[in-house]
Design an enzyme around this catalytic site. Structure first.
Site, PDB file in Angstrom:
ATOM      1  CE  LYS A 193      -3.742   2.197   2.726  1.00  0.00           C
ATOM      2  NZ  LYS A 193      -4.642   2.025   3.890  1.00  0.00           N
ATOM      3  CB  SER A 244      -6.916   4.917   2.840  1.00  0.00           C
ATOM      4  OG  SER A 244      -6.625   3.883   3.779  1.00  0.00           O
ATOM      5  CB  SER A 271      -8.434   2.108   5.613  1.00  0.00           C
ATOM      6  OG  SER A 271      -8.955   3.461   5.734  1.00  0.00           O
TER       7      SER A 271
END
Length: 469
Positions: free
Chosen positions: A78, A153, A177
């Protein structure tokens, strides 16, 4: 290999020498080349380094002996997570693009487990946003409906797994997220308990946790096993589990009391499709013999929630590093300004209030129910672009859509509770909608048993968006 191959299946194939790590890496790199364009899940690549790591895994495989559990399995990182040799721009135009010199602890654990790092997945700038849109890399679309968001996210991570661009993806969760993008994209998203996965810094008042986005419950459990090795250097660690979580898959959970919560804790309206997802999971749980009943959550006070967002999260946004702050999104500049207006005393008061109120919130597990069932979000995946535009247009406003997305997820981060989003429903136009199970303090084991029990009824492991075969 198939685009729906799970991480544990691929690891087994590699260990049996039916697939090589190089073949696996090249398979996914080719799929990214061919299919990721309109999705925009993977925003940075170093294919040669990925293939070097795959060749190193192949050499280790040939030596035999005691091999790591996910040897040769490609895993995207990520774009909020440090990996040595990779840049980490935090999704921003205003940060350094220089390669980082160290691994975050979750990445070090994935390397020890044999994972092959494969590119970086998209995220919102600095993380505090429920969609994965930013001005450096653009927007990440939902593979099931390119006109809708993949969530955030960890939206790039979820989109990559959903589209078969990776068997699993590293992720993190500070207010939903992992679970929100899993609901949007039809993946399994397990948020660990506070302190379960070691980190150098526990951000957002220890509400942010590292984890994984996967296609199956077994993957979620087995990958959490490898990234949650206790760290004697951390301030604290979650209590040890009775056994590895992978061994909880398929284990009888017994007859559980499942509270069904359909009203959003923050008072926003809940979409009918979101309610339908929770009710579908409730029906399956009842079919399996569990006692499902309406529940009312005694959650955090309005002042505690307001302080968490306006004092604690804004302080952490202010603390994030910029080379050029003027290039930040307008809503982030607003949040940084708000952070400057608060004192250390304000932070201490907010922190103390949250710690005190958490005791009453968490006491409901084991007393009123064993597991809480909710929609994952109070809305289906919104149209792409709308959430970021709303935030920038009215950074001090109610931000209705984003509040619907985090309505059922954020309080579990504040409370430190484990939670999992399961892809149990689809809208009429095929967009996935998740339902969430929230476990008691440090009780990932019950969630894994329950999620693996319902998994066969929904067959989500084989689901693939049209055009991504």
């Amino acid at each position: 290999m198939r685009p729906t191959t799970t991480a544990t299946e691929l690891a087994s194939e590699i260990r049996a020498r039916r697939t090589s790590p190089v073949e696996a890496a090249q398979y996914y790199l080719d799929r990214i080349d061919r299919l990721d364009g309109p999705v925009n899940a993977i925003v940075w690549r170093d294919d040669e380094r990925t293939l070097q790591e795959a060749r190193a895994a192949e050499r280790l495989l040939m030596t035999g002996g005691d091999l790591p559990p996910f040897l040769g399995v490609p895993i995207p990182v990520k774009e909020l997570t440090n990996a040595a040799g990779q840049p980490n721009t935090l999704g921003s135009l205003g940060t350094s693009t220089e390669p980082r010199t160290h691994d975050d602890l979750v990445i070090a654990a994935l390397r020890r487990a044999g994972g092959v790092l494969m590119g970086r997945s998209n995220t919102p700038e600095m993380g505090p946003m429920s969609v994965s849109d930013n001005r450096r890399f653009g927007r990440t679309a939902n593979p099931w409906h390119l006109g809708r968001t993949a969530g955030g996210s960890s939206g790039g991570a979820a989109a990559a797994v959903a589209a078969g661009l990776a068997p699993a993806a590293q992720a993190s969760d500070g207010g939903g997220s992992i679970r929100m993008p899993s609901s949007c994209c039809g993946t399994v998203g397990l948020k660990p308990s506070r302190g379960r996965v070691p980190a150098f810094v526990a951000a957002w008042d220890h509400g942010v946790v590292d984890g994984m986005i996967t296609r199956s419950v077994l993957d979620a459990a087995a990958l959490l096993d490898v990234i949650s090795t206790p760290d004697p250097l951390s301030w604290y660690n979650a209590p040890a589990l009775q056994r590895p979580l992978a061994e909880e898959v398929g284990r009888d959970p017994g007859r559980l009391r499942v509270g069904l919560l359909l009203e959003a804790p923050n008072g926003v309206p809940v979409d009918a499709e979101s309610i339908a997802a929770a009710q579908r999971l409730a029906e399956e749980l009842e079919h399996l013999g569990h006692h499902v009943f309406p529940a009312k959550l005694d959650g955090y006070s309005p002042v505690a929630l307001r302080e968490y967002l306006d004092v604690i999260v804004n302080a952490w946004v202010l603390a994030t590093p910029y080379v050029d702050e003027t290039l930040a999104e307008p809503y982030l500049q607003y949040r940084r300004d708000r952070g400057r207006q608060r004192s250390a005393g304000d932070y201490a008061v907010a922190d103390a209030r949250l710690q005190y109120e958490t005791r009453a919130v968490n006491a409901q597990w084991g007393r009123d129910w064993d597991v809480l069932l909710t929609p994952t979000m109070a809305t289906v995946a919104p149209p792409i672009g709308t959430v970021l535009e709303e935030a920038n247009a009215t950074p001090d406003g109610p931000r209705v859509t984003e509040n619907q997305m985090i309505a059922f997820t954020a309080f579990a981060n504040i409370a430190g509770l484990p939670a999992i989003s399961l892809p149990v429903h689809r809208t009429g136009d095929g967009v996935p909608v998740g339902a969430q199970l929230i476990g008691g303090p440090f009780d990932e084991a019950t969630l894994v048993r329950l999620a693996s029990q319902v998994e066969p009824a929904f067959a989500w492991t084989e689901a693939l968006p049209p055009g991504f075969d």
